[in-house]
Design a protein around this motif. Structure first.
Motif, PDB file in Angstrom:
ATOM      1  N   ALA A   3       2.661   5.128  -8.742  1.00 29.35           N
ATOM      2  CA  ALA A   3       1.420   4.460  -9.156  1.00 29.35           C
ATOM      3  C   ALA A   3       0.676   5.305 -10.194  1.00 29.35           C
ATOM      4  N   ALA A   4       0.634   6.616  -9.992  1.00 32.05           N
ATOM      5  CA  ALA A   4      -0.044   7.503 -10.937  1.00 32.05           C
ATOM      6  C   ALA A   4       0.636   7.475 -12.300  1.00 32.05           C
ATOM      7  N   ASP A  30       3.894  -1.468  -1.543  1.00 33.99           N
ATOM      8  CA  ASP A  30       2.610  -1.304  -0.864  1.00 33.99           C
ATOM      9  C   ASP A  30       1.859  -2.617  -0.971  1.00 33.99           C
ATOM     10  N   ASN A  34      -3.596  -0.899  -0.138  1.00 35.80           N
ATOM     11  CA  ASN A  34      -3.103   0.460   0.080  1.00 35.80           C
ATOM     12  C   ASN A  34      -3.589   1.390  -1.033  1.00 35.80           C
ATOM     13  N   THR A  35      -3.635   2.667  -0.733  1.00 37.14           N
ATOM     14  CA  THR A  35      -4.175   3.672  -1.658  1.00 37.14           C
ATOM     15  C   THR A  35      -3.532   3.621  -3.036  1.00 37.14           C
ATOM     16  N   SER A  36      -2.226   3.455  -3.097  1.00 39.86           N
ATOM     17  CA  SER A  36      -1.540   3.468  -4.395  1.00 39.86           C
ATOM     18  C   SER A  36      -2.054   2.377  -5.331  1.00 39.86           C
ATOM     19  N   CYS A  37      -2.359   1.218  -4.782  1.00 41.10           N
ATOM     20  CA  CYS A  37      -2.816   0.086  -5.602  1.00 41.10           C
ATOM     21  C   CYS A  37      -4.333   0.092  -5.787  1.00 41.10           C
ATOM     22  N   VAL A  40      -5.299   4.589  -6.657  1.00 40.04           N
ATOM     23  CA  VAL A  40      -4.579   5.221  -7.766  1.00 40.04           C
ATOM     24  C   VAL A  40      -4.553   4.317  -8.996  1.00 40.04           C
TER      25      VAL A  40
END
Length: 143
Positions: A3-4, A30, A34-37, A40
């Motif tokens: 994601a980053a 995800d 979720n954190t990645s989407c 991040v």
């Protein structure tokens, strides 16, 4: 990390041209919250919250309604997401109109243990003659 890197690449495109129409799509592994989407990528749930250079997650509305693109252990996830840059939310030119999770009866297992789940192409070494373990997600754009 994925994601980053994706955000870095998309932000680089937007730095070069802030009016670029960027679409980030695929099996992100995800859900929208979720954190990645959410953190991040910074993809917003509501269009009104998207600032210039920001991103909108078109699939979050379905996720909140319990609609998913894959079933895992009896629960639905929405890993197949389409995230848009703010330029695709503007009123002029090519723009986002609406979206859907493509839900058609023939895409689902009709019987057995996995009844109601997407009809897979194969399960282990067994050929099931299906389509995928994920349902398609779609956005519609207007010019």
């Amino acid at each position: 990390a994925a994601a980053a890197l994706t955000k870095h690449i998309a932000d680089s495109v937007l730095t070069a041209d802030p009016n670029s129409k960027v679409i980030i799509m695929g099996d992100l592994n995800d859900d929208p919250n979720n954190t990645s989407c959410k953190v991040v990528l910074g993809a917003k749930k509501d269009q009104k919250d998207v600032k210039p250079g920001g991103y909108y997650n078109t699939m979050w509305n379905f996720f909140d309604k319990g609609i998913g693109s894959l079933a895992y252990q009896g629960s639905w996830n929405l890993f197949d997401q389409i995230v848009l840059s703010s330029a695709l939310l503007k009123k002029k030119g090519l723009k986002y109109d609406h979206n859907e999770v493509f839900i058609r009866e023939y895409l689902f297992q009709q019987d057995g243990k996995y009844k109601g789940s997407p009809l897979r192409t194969h399960g282990g070494k067994l050929w099931l003659n299906g389509y995928s373990d994920h349902l398609p997600t779609i956005i519609y754009l207007k010019k």
